[in-house]
Motif scaffolding. Structure first.
Motif, PDB file in Angstrom:
ATOM      1  N   UNK A   1       4.606   3.237  -7.142  1.00 14.85           N
ATOM      2  CA  UNK A   1       5.191   1.974  -7.578  1.00 14.85           C
ATOM      3  C   UNK A   1       4.085   1.065  -8.105  1.00 14.85           C
ATOM      4  N   UNK A   2       4.345   0.426  -9.245  1.00 16.06           N
ATOM      5  CA  UNK A   2       3.381  -0.517  -9.818  1.00 16.06           C
ATOM      6  C   UNK A   2       3.888  -1.938  -9.607  1.00 16.06           C
TER       7      UNK A   2
ATOM      8  N   UNK B   1       7.921  -6.051  -8.195  1.00 16.64           N
ATOM      9  CA  UNK B   1       7.780  -4.737  -8.822  1.00 16.64           C
ATOM     10  C   UNK B   1       9.114  -4.359  -9.455  1.00 16.64           C
ATOM     11  N   UNK B   2       9.165  -3.239 -10.137  1.00 17.18           N
ATOM     12  CA  UNK B   2      10.402  -2.764 -10.754  1.00 17.18           C
ATOM     13  C   UNK B   2      10.814  -1.453 -10.112  1.00 17.18           C
ATOM     14  N   UNK B   3      12.135  -1.227 -10.088  1.00 14.97           N
ATOM     15  CA  UNK B   3      12.611   0.055  -9.593  1.00 14.97           C
ATOM     16  C   UNK B   3      12.512   1.099 -10.696  1.00 14.97           C
ATOM     17  N   UNK B   4      13.006   2.289 -10.426  1.00 18.84           N
ATOM     18  CA  UNK B   4      12.934   3.378 -11.402  1.00 18.84           C
ATOM     19  C   UNK B   4      13.772   3.114 -12.646  1.00 18.84           C
ATOM     20  N   UNK B   5      14.668   2.120 -12.598  1.00 20.59           N
ATOM     21  CA  UNK B   5      15.561   1.819 -13.709  1.00 20.59           C
ATOM     22  C   UNK B   5      15.197   0.549 -14.450  1.00 20.59           C
ATOM     23  N   UNK B   6      14.080  -0.097 -14.076  1.00 18.67           N
ATOM     24  CA  UNK B   6      13.635  -1.314 -14.753  1.00 18.67           C
ATOM     25  C   UNK B   6      14.173  -2.597 -14.159  1.00 18.67           C
ATOM     26  N   UNK B   7      14.896  -2.520 -13.022  1.00 19.74           N
ATOM     27  CA  UNK B   7      15.394  -3.721 -12.357  1.00 19.74           C
ATOM     28  C   UNK B   7      14.271  -4.403 -11.588  1.00 19.74           C
ATOM     29  N   UNK B   8      14.316  -5.719 -11.534  1.00 17.33           N
ATOM     30  CA  UNK B   8      13.312  -6.486 -10.810  1.00 17.33           C
ATOM     31  C   UNK B   8      13.589  -6.447  -9.314  1.00 17.33           C
ATOM     32  N   UNK B   9      12.560  -6.129  -8.548  1.00 17.16           N
ATOM     33  CA  UNK B   9      12.629  -6.123  -7.091  1.00 17.16           C
ATOM     34  C   UNK B   9      11.475  -6.950  -6.552  1.00 17.16           C
ATOM     35  N   UNK B  10      11.647  -7.444  -5.352  1.00 18.31           N
ATOM     36  CA  UNK B  10      10.578  -8.187  -4.690  1.00 18.31           C
ATOM     37  C   UNK B  10      10.517  -7.774  -3.228  1.00 18.31           C
ATOM     38  N   UNK B  11       9.311  -7.836  -2.695  1.00 19.69           N
ATOM     39  CA  UNK B  11       9.118  -7.778  -1.258  1.00 19.69           C
ATOM     40  C   UNK B  11       8.920  -9.207  -0.799  1.00 19.69           C
TER      41      UNK B  11
ATOM     42  N   UNK C   1       0.841  -1.204   0.000  1.00 19.54           N
ATOM     43  CA  UNK C   1       0.000   0.000   0.000  1.00 19.54           C
ATOM     44  C   UNK C   1       0.873   1.250   0.000  1.00 19.54           C
ATOM     45  N   UNK C   2       1.890   1.272   0.864  1.00 17.14           N
ATOM     46  CA  UNK C   2       2.762   2.446   0.959  1.00 17.14           C
ATOM     47  C   UNK C   2       3.473   2.720  -0.366  1.00 17.14           C
ATOM     48  N   UNK C   3       4.026   1.663  -0.967  1.00 14.78           N
ATOM     49  CA  UNK C   3       4.733   1.839  -2.229  1.00 14.78           C
ATOM     50  C   UNK C   3       3.786   2.180  -3.374  1.00 14.78           C
ATOM     51  N   UNK C   4       2.621   1.583  -3.400  1.00 10.92           N
ATOM     52  CA  UNK C   4       1.631   1.908  -4.431  1.00 10.92           C
ATOM     53  C   UNK C   4       1.238   3.378  -4.330  1.00 10.92           C
ATOM     54  N   UNK C   5       1.045   3.858  -3.110  1.00 13.06           N
ATOM     55  CA  UNK C   5       0.731   5.278  -2.904  1.00 13.06           C
ATOM     56  C   UNK C   5       1.870   6.178  -3.370  1.00 13.06           C
ATOM     57  N   UNK C   6       3.103   5.648  -3.372  1.00 13.81           N
ATOM     58  CA  UNK C   6       4.278   6.406  -3.828  1.00 13.81           C
ATOM     59  C   UNK C   6       4.494   6.270  -5.338  1.00 13.81           C
TER      60      UNK C   6
END
Length: 118
Positions: A85-86, A102-112, A78-83
């Motif tokens: 992040x898709x 999700x992806x960071x601002x540079x297109x790298x793959x990230x996970x929670x 929720x916090x990241x979506x509000x910021x």
């Protein structure tokens, strides 16, 4: 023999944008910053933001970084979506935990990552 993770390097196209994402959006502390290399602290693990060389094309990802939120997985989504992040797909449940991608601002793959309860 490897004894642990020393640094995770994330390739970036725009250092300023990446520092904003990792420092402000994700809330990691910035240890150093420069045009070609910046470093953040993720609870004792160093994350290096490495500028892509001009000879490299833009990538659709790079290294995979998995982060464990301070609170619940859903609160952080929720916090990241509000910021802005898709997230990609739904949260996936596994016997070893839950993952939200999700992806960071540079297109790298990230996970929670959230470990199983109990």
């Amino acid at each position: 023999m490897a004894s642990g993770v020393a640094t995770v390097w994330m390739p970036v196209e725009d250092m300023r944008r990446a520092l904003g994402f990792y420092g402000e959006t994700l809330g990691l502390s910035v240890k150093s910053e420069g045009d070609d290399w910046s470093e953040l602290n993720a609870n004792g693990v160093s994350i290096g933001l490495n500028a892509r060389e001009a000879t490299h094309g833009t990538g659709s990802g790079g290294a995979m970084l998995t982060l464990q939120p301070d609170g619940t997985l859903y609160d952080e989504i929720v916090r990241l979506t509000d910021a802005g992040v898709e997230f990609i797909g739904e949260v996936s449940d596994h016997p070893w935990g839950r993952i939200a991608t999700f992806k960071d601002s540079e297109g790298n793959d990230l996970q929670l990552f959230e470990p199983p309860s109990g």
